[in-house]
Design an enzyme around this catalytic site. Structure first.
Site, PDB file in Angstrom:
ATOM      1  N   HIS A  44      39.244  47.365  45.021  1.00  0.00           N
ATOM      2  CA  HIS A  44      40.215  47.010  43.981  1.00  0.00           C
ATOM      3  C   HIS A  44      41.615  47.221  44.552  1.00  0.00           C
ATOM      4  O   HIS A  44      42.235  48.258  44.336  1.00  0.00           O
ATOM      5  CB  HIS A  44      39.995  47.873  42.738  1.00  0.00           C
ATOM      6  CG  HIS A  44      40.794  47.445  41.551  1.00  0.00           C
ATOM      7  ND1 HIS A  44      40.322  47.552  40.265  1.00  0.00           N
ATOM      8  CD2 HIS A  44      42.043  46.911  41.440  1.00  0.00           C
ATOM      9  CE1 HIS A  44      41.252  47.112  39.410  1.00  0.00           C
ATOM     10  NE2 HIS A  44      42.302  46.723  40.116  1.00  0.00           N
TER      11      HIS A  44
ATOM     12  N   GLU B  52      38.021  43.281  42.990  1.00  0.00           N
ATOM     13  CA  GLU B  52      38.557  43.415  41.638  1.00  0.00           C
ATOM     14  C   GLU B  52      40.077  43.398  41.683  1.00  0.00           C
ATOM     15  O   GLU B  52      40.672  43.825  42.673  1.00  0.00           O
ATOM     16  CB  GLU B  52      38.132  44.741  41.011  1.00  0.00           C
ATOM     17  CG  GLU B  52      36.644  44.962  40.892  1.00  0.00           C
ATOM     18  CD  GLU B  52      36.320  46.309  40.280  1.00  0.00           C
ATOM     19  OE1 GLU B  52      35.180  46.468  39.803  1.00  0.00           O
ATOM     20  OE2 GLU B  52      37.193  47.208  40.273  1.00  0.00           O
TER      21      GLU B  52
ATOM     22  N   HIS C 281      33.047  51.727  35.220  1.00  0.00           N
ATOM     23  CA  HIS C 281      34.118  52.677  34.900  1.00  0.00           C
ATOM     24  C   HIS C 281      33.530  53.952  34.285  1.00  0.00           C
ATOM     25  O   HIS C 281      33.005  53.950  33.180  1.00  0.00           O
ATOM     26  CB  HIS C 281      35.172  52.099  33.951  1.00  0.00           C
ATOM     27  CG  HIS C 281      36.496  52.825  34.087  1.00  0.00           C
ATOM     28  ND1 HIS C 281      37.499  52.374  34.919  1.00  0.00           N
ATOM     29  CD2 HIS C 281      36.953  53.968  33.550  1.00  0.00           C
ATOM     30  CE1 HIS C 281      38.531  53.205  34.861  1.00  0.00           C
ATOM     31  NE2 HIS C 281      38.219  54.193  34.034  1.00  0.00           N
TER      32      HIS C 281
END
EC number: 2.6.99.2
Length: 237
Positions: free
Chosen positions: A43, A70, A190
């Site tokens: 990410h 991401e 998450h």
């Protein structure tokens, strides 16, 4: 079978803290796949405080499982994804100064923008996923954008599960089934951890992939990376 994609951002954070190349991100990603990990997630953020944009290019030749990038689809991010051509791109609406992702997309409000971005990625044969809260309207909106998958934002579940509130899984189960009924795949991520991943997996229909980084790397400090990767794989089966 639910695939485990390991987010290696925390490895990059540790590396950057000393300004050198230890731990070596490429070697860690190689080892994770050797240990059984079924994907590598990164990410990158505009300030490159952990994953650097160059890391995305450097990882491409060695990721032989699934490669997931991401991020917020700002122009620089879109350019990166189109150049690297990962297996999957996951669109996350994080602000530039966010410590970590803290909300899913409002897929109704941003439908036009997301449609445009997603169509460009799909023209380049990149699977697309949208980070969303477990809200039925947002699932409907995600389908309208043309995305291949959603990624359920699981922080609220993880927080409530830690308090013993098992009913917190219900919105996720409902939205996962809704997504399946509408013909879109389901990912999640998450704050998923060794403590909650088995329960989550058992209660989410059609769960294709989980992306786990912070907890997995933290748990590895005590238990070892190879051991932890296989503990996740065992729970996901």
């Amino acid at each position: 079978m639910t695939k485990l994609s390991v987010n290696v951002n925390k490895i990059a954070t540790l590396r950057n803290s000393r300004g050198g190349d230890t731990p070596n991100l490429i070697q860690v990603a190689t080892d994770i796949q050797h240990f059984g990990g079924e994907g590598i997630t990164i990410h990158p953020r505009p300030d490159e405080r952990h994953i650097r944009y160059q890391d995305a290019y450097d990882l491409k030749p060695i990721v032989h499982t699934e490669y997931n990038i991401e991020g917020n689809p700002i122009p620089k991010f879109i350019e990166l994804v189109l150049a690297v051509k990962p297996t999957q791109v996951t669109l996350v609406p994080d602000a530039e100064d966010a410590i970590t992702s803290n909300a899913g997309w409002n897929t109704k409000k941003h439908e036009s923008f997301l449609k445009e971005v997603i169509s460009e990625f799909k023209r380049n044969d990149i699977r697309t996923s949208i980070f969303v809260d477990p809200v039925p309207e947002m699932i409907e909106g995600a389908v309208s954008t043309g995305a291949d998958r959603i990624e359920l934002y699981t922080e609220e579940f993880a927080s409530e599960y830690a308090k013993g509130n098992l009913k917190a899984i219900q919105p996720y189960s409902t939205c996962a089934q809704q997504a399946i009924d509408l013909g879109i795949g389901v990912n999640a991520g998450h704050d998923l951890s060794l403590d909650n991943i088995k329960f989550f997996k058992e209660n989410i229909p059609g769960l294709l992939e989980v992306s786990i980084g912070h907890a997995l790397i933290s748990e590895s400090i005590y238990l070892g990376l190879e051991n932890v990767v296989n503990m996740y794989l065992h729970r996901l089966k």
